[in-house]
Write a protein that holds these residues in place. Structure first.
Motif, PDB file in Angstrom:
ATOM      1  N   TRP A 110       0.839  -1.203   0.000  1.00  0.00           N
ATOM      2  CA  TRP A 110       0.000   0.000   0.000  1.00  0.00           C
ATOM      3  C   TRP A 110       0.872   1.251   0.000  1.00  0.00           C
ATOM      4  O   TRP A 110       0.678   2.178  -0.783  1.00  0.00           O
ATOM      5  N   TYR A 114       0.632   2.799  -3.604  1.00  0.00           N
ATOM      6  CA  TYR A 114      -0.316   3.922  -3.603  1.00  0.00           C
ATOM      7  C   TYR A 114       0.295   5.205  -3.044  1.00  0.00           C
ATOM      8  O   TYR A 114       0.376   6.216  -3.735  1.00  0.00           O
ATOM      9  N   PRO A 156      -5.727  -3.783  -4.334  1.00  0.00           N
ATOM     10  CA  PRO A 156      -6.346  -2.564  -3.807  1.00  0.00           C
ATOM     11  C   PRO A 156      -5.464  -1.324  -3.932  1.00  0.00           C
ATOM     12  O   PRO A 156      -5.964  -0.228  -4.186  1.00  0.00           O
ATOM     13  N   ALA A 157      -4.150  -1.496  -3.793  1.00  0.00           N
ATOM     14  CA  ALA A 157      -3.258  -0.328  -3.945  1.00  0.00           C
ATOM     15  C   ALA A 157      -3.289   0.161  -5.392  1.00  0.00           C
ATOM     16  O   ALA A 157      -3.248   1.364  -5.663  1.00  0.00           O
ATOM     17  N   LYS A 158      -3.384  -0.778  -6.333  1.00  0.00           N
ATOM     18  CA  LYS A 158      -3.422  -0.389  -7.749  1.00  0.00           C
ATOM     19  C   LYS A 158      -4.807   0.162  -8.118  1.00  0.00           C
ATOM     20  O   LYS A 158      -4.902   1.064  -8.952  1.00  0.00           O
ATOM     21  N   ALA A 160      -6.445   1.940  -6.102  1.00  0.00           N
ATOM     22  CA  ALA A 160      -6.361   3.305  -5.557  1.00  0.00           C
ATOM     23  C   ALA A 160      -5.578   4.213  -6.503  1.00  0.00           C
ATOM     24  O   ALA A 160      -5.928   5.384  -6.672  1.00  0.00           O
ATOM     25  N   GLY A 163      -7.970   5.211  -9.057  1.00  0.00           N
ATOM     26  CA  GLY A 163      -8.887   6.227  -8.539  1.00  0.00           C
ATOM     27  C   GLY A 163      -8.230   7.600  -8.516  1.00  0.00           C
ATOM     28  O   GLY A 163      -8.834   8.609  -8.914  1.00  0.00           O
ATOM     29  N   LEU A 164      -6.979   7.619  -8.086  1.00  0.00           N
ATOM     30  CA  LEU A 164      -6.234   8.884  -8.039  1.00  0.00           C
ATOM     31  C   LEU A 164      -6.107   9.463  -9.447  1.00  0.00           C
ATOM     32  O   LEU A 164      -6.379  10.645  -9.680  1.00  0.00           O
TER      33      LEU A 164
END
Ligand SMILES: NC(=O)c1ccc[n+]([C@@H]2O[C@H](COP(=O)([O-])OP(=O)(O)OC[C@H]3O[C@@H](n4cnc5c(N)ncnc54)[C@H](OP(=O)(O)O)[C@@H]3O)[C@@H](O)[C@H]2O)c1
Length: 268
Positions: A110, A114, A156-158, A160, A163-164
């Motif tokens: 994470w 992220y 999930p980090a990817k 995110a 999303g960013l």
């Protein structure tokens, strides 16, 4: 095109292939990663590819450490001037089953994948905006579109990062900063070679159909897409299909936001 490119993860794999490509076109490149030996070796690769004429500098910094990263970016700008490219490629992957992985595995991925991308975007933007053709490139992964077996800590980090990038795409458009996000599949780099030793069988089956690309082909695809001003670049038909079908109303929502921004007169 020359200009100046600041690349996190520029000492290896996809980041190094991007550095080679931009350097071969005359760009100055600033590479940011942690390990000084790998950074030195990458610098040698770039110099020898250009008979010693490449403009390359390296900075040892951890993208998880805000102060170190900010300082590395500031030093890169002080030496080579305003960046025209900000490329976030630093990343790690530790595949495994959720019930067996430690919280540390989740946190490491994470914070690198992220938080590292977020901090890079945060610190480079004020410099990038001074360029006449600023481009911000974030490297995500095919695992950013759907929850995949074996990737509960990486995916999930990817997601995110995706999303960013989607928010930055909308907010930075009126500021003339082009944002591109890349979704590579398996790419033949040191990261993939160490990942394969840990990958669960089902995860390997899932990835099998996509094949393995060379980092040079992925770098070329990413830079061509960014030069065209494309927001997203995917590799292979499976990822292209996943990218198109996973959220059908996104274009509508974006158009609505563009309209709202114009109507509000707000300076994003
Ligand atoms: N290879 C694939 O199959 C694949 C597929 C999809 C997406 N990706 C993504 O593509 C990007 C590049 O991956 P790659 O395959 O080129 O990996 P790689 O060959 O292992 O290179 C990773 C780079 O990131 C740097 N890095 C790692 N952690 C860092 C940290 N905390 N701070 C600063 N630098 C750090 C590494 O240098 P140091 O270790 O010295 O810091 C290295 O320069 C990653 O974001 C990865 O998730 C790769």
């Amino acid at each position: 095109m020359p200009g100046h490119a600041i690349i996190t993860g520029g000492s290896s794999g996809i980041g190094l292939a991007i550095a080679k490509l931009l350097s071969s076109r005359g760009a100055s490149v600033s590479l940011i990663a942690r390990n000084r030996d790998k950074l030195g070796a990458a610098r040698e690769v770039l110099l020898s590819a250009a008979d010693g004429r490449a403009k390359v500098q390296t900075f040892s910094a951890d993208v998880r450490d805000a102060e170190e990263l900010q300082q590395a970016i500031a030093s890169a700008v002080a030496a080579f001037g305003t960046p025209d490219w900000g490329i976030s490629s630093a990343g790690i992957v530790i595949p495994g089953m959720f019930v067996k992985q430690s919280l540390r595995d989740h946190e490491d991925q994470w914070r690198t994948n992220y938080l590292g991308s977020l901090q890079f975007a945060h610190f480079i933007l004020p410099h990038l905006e001074k360029s006449s053709r600023p481009r911000l490139v974030l490297i995500a992964s095919g695992a950013a579109f759907a929850g995949l077996y074996g990737y509960s800590s990486y995916g999930p980090a990817k997601f995110a990062v995706r999303g960013l990038a989607e928010s930055l795409r909308v907010e930075l458009k009126p500021r003339n900063v082009s944002v591109t996000i890349a979704f590579p599949g398996d790419t033949d780099t040191p990261q993939l070679r160490s990942e394969l030793k840990l990958r669960p069988k089902v995860t390997s089956e899932l990835a099998r159909g996509g094949g393995v690309m060379s980092p040079e082909a992925v770098a070329k695809g990413i830079i061509s897409a960014a030069e065209r001003g494309d927001f997203q670049v995917t590799f292979g038909w499976q990822l292209k299909m996943l990218a198109r079908t996973h959220s059908l109303i996104a274009p509508l929502l974006r158009g609505y936001q563009d309209w709202l921004i114009k109507r509000s007169g707000e300076d994003p």
